[in-house]
Design a protein around this motif. Sequence first.
Motif, PDB file in Angstrom:
ATOM      1  N   ALA A   1       0.866  -1.179   0.000  1.00 34.40           N
ATOM      2  CA  ALA A   1       0.000   0.000   0.000  1.00 34.40           C
ATOM      3  C   ALA A   1       0.903   1.230   0.000  1.00 34.40           C
ATOM      4  O   ALA A   1       1.626   1.470   0.971  1.00 34.40           O
ATOM      5  N   LEU A   2       0.894   1.987  -1.083  1.00 35.47           N
ATOM      6  CA  LEU A   2       1.856   3.076  -1.274  1.00 35.47           C
ATOM      7  C   LEU A   2       1.147   4.429  -1.295  1.00 35.47           C
ATOM      8  O   LEU A   2      -0.077   4.511  -1.388  1.00 35.47           O
ATOM      9  N   ASN A   3       1.947   5.488  -1.231  1.00 33.49           N
ATOM     10  CA  ASN A   3       1.409   6.842  -1.093  1.00 33.49           C
ATOM     11  C   ASN A   3       1.836   7.700  -2.276  1.00 33.49           C
ATOM     12  O   ASN A   3       2.997   8.116  -2.369  1.00 33.49           O
ATOM     13  N   SER A   4       0.910   7.985  -3.173  1.00 26.88           N
ATOM     14  CA  SER A   4       1.220   8.790  -4.358  1.00 26.88           C
ATOM     15  C   SER A   4       1.064  10.278  -4.104  1.00 26.88           C
ATOM     16  O   SER A   4       1.177  11.079  -5.033  1.00 26.88           O
ATOM     17  N   ASN A   5       0.839  10.665  -2.853  1.00 29.38           N
ATOM     18  CA  ASN A   5       0.725  12.078  -2.496  1.00 29.38           C
ATOM     19  C   ASN A   5       2.036  12.657  -1.990  1.00 29.38           C
ATOM     20  O   ASN A   5       2.125  13.866  -1.749  1.00 29.38           O
ATOM     21  N   ILE A   6       3.049  11.813  -1.792  1.00 28.04           N
ATOM     22  CA  ILE A   6       4.350  12.258  -1.293  1.00 28.04           C
ATOM     23  C   ILE A   6       5.419  11.867  -2.298  1.00 28.04           C
ATOM     24  O   ILE A   6       5.142  11.234  -3.319  1.00 28.04           O
ATOM     25  N   ASP A   7       6.652  12.226  -2.006  1.00 28.05           N
ATOM     26  CA  ASP A   7       7.767  11.951  -2.906  1.00 28.05           C
ATOM     27  C   ASP A   7       7.863  10.453  -3.205  1.00 28.05           C
ATOM     28  O   ASP A   7       7.955   9.624  -2.296  1.00 28.05           O
ATOM     29  N   ALA A   8       7.831  10.121  -4.488  1.00 33.04           N
ATOM     30  CA  ALA A   8       7.961   8.734  -4.921  1.00 33.04           C
ATOM     31  C   ALA A   8       9.030   8.610  -5.995  1.00 33.04           C
ATOM     32  O   ALA A   8       9.021   7.663  -6.788  1.00 33.04           O
ATOM     33  N   SER A   9       9.952   9.558  -6.040  1.00 36.71           N
ATOM     34  CA  SER A   9      11.060   9.480  -6.990  1.00 36.71           C
ATOM     35  C   SER A   9      11.970   8.307  -6.627  1.00 36.71           C
ATOM     36  O   SER A   9      11.882   7.751  -5.530  1.00 36.71           O
TER      37      SER A   9
ATOM     38  N   GLN B   1      13.041   3.724  -1.626  1.00 37.04           N
ATOM     39  CA  GLN B   1      14.113   2.922  -1.037  1.00 37.04           C
ATOM     40  C   GLN B   1      13.538   1.889  -0.062  1.00 37.04           C
ATOM     41  O   GLN B   1      14.026   0.761   0.016  1.00 37.04           O
ATOM     42  N   TRP B   2      12.514   2.283   0.680  1.00 42.17           N
ATOM     43  CA  TRP B   2      11.823   1.328   1.553  1.00 42.17           C
ATOM     44  C   TRP B   2      11.225   0.194   0.725  1.00 42.17           C
ATOM     45  O   TRP B   2      11.342  -0.994   1.095  1.00 42.17           O
TER      46      TRP B   2
ATOM     47  N   ALA C   1      14.935   8.126  -5.715  1.00 41.37           N
ATOM     48  CA  ALA C   1      15.791   8.348  -4.548  1.00 41.37           C
ATOM     49  C   ALA C   1      14.999   8.605  -3.265  1.00 41.37           C
ATOM     50  O   ALA C   1      15.603   8.793  -2.206  1.00 41.37           O
ATOM     51  N   SER C   2      13.683   8.595  -3.338  1.00 41.80           N
ATOM     52  CA  SER C   2      12.860   8.934  -2.181  1.00 41.80           C
ATOM     53  C   SER C   2      12.951   7.866  -1.095  1.00 41.80           C
ATOM     54  O   SER C   2      13.296   6.704  -1.347  1.00 41.80           O
TER      55      SER C   2
END
Length: 319
Positions: free
Chosen positions: A167-175, A182-183, A177-178
């Motif tokens: 379950a990921l968050n497309s509202n925050i940095d997802a580049s 990395q997680w 190198a983010s």
Amino acid sequence: MHDNFWPGIMRAVRVGFLATLAGAAVVGCGGGDGGGTVPPVLQANPTTPWELMTAGDIAQCFLRPASDSGAEKTAQLIERQLAGAGGNSNVLTLGDNAYLLGASLGFTDCYEKTWGRFINKTFAIAGNHDYENGNSNYFDYFGAKASPDGQRTGYYRIDQSGWTVFALNSNIDASAASVQAQWLKKELATANPCVAAAWHHARFTSAPDGDNATMAAVWDILDQAKADVVLQAHEHQYERFAPMTADGTLSATGGMRSFVVGTGGAKTYAHATVRAGSEKQAVALGVMRLSLSAGNAKWRFLDVDNAVRDEGTFDCRKK
């Protein structure tokens, strides 16, 4: 989202109705469990497929009672599906859980009275509307159902029935190198043989706004790890895509299949020009039911009248 009616309503809400709400008393949130502090229940050692009901763009009541909303119709559909799904079943939201600019009233007066009825089975993902006016009301309401570690990053993993769902968050940095990316790379090393990912903003879509590149780097990371499927929303419609790489190239030997299920209760709208790779489109309120088993999955998109609008199966990729 982008039709001629709702933007006008939203402008009126911004300058009128919510100005009144800003000074109103706020009811304590929490999906009936004091802030969503209890994580959703997963069945231990299941012997049956994991039945996952999913959709996004949900609780859009505005001035209507929750009982007269699209979210109530899809909530009743989910209740019918859960009733026949057995104990190994959960609900996964795909963002934009509540509207009203992220105000707590959107959660307590609309979401809570509809999809809140199965809050104890729910895993939540944040959308852009959940992040309006800050994200505190979203995290306050869902608690551990949106942030199991309590850090409010909005991303986490679920392991069940031979599957790992990120379950990921497309509202925050997802580049690339983010911290989030990395997680994800680290967690993929210990993922189950079958892998799904879910977030709000649709990477590929035939909606009027077109593709959204926010999660392109994450898509590539998942594809390189041979993940199997991506679930998204944001566009208020249903769409299924053939396996594609991060740049949108159709791939017969690799790539991930994806679904856009923005049909959880908010007003739907039509597709624009059908994008290459799109295999099925539907405009109807409804929910996708995924039956996840070791090595394979089955999907059904059901509308609120119980009609099956799309269905199929796929095997997980060889890792």
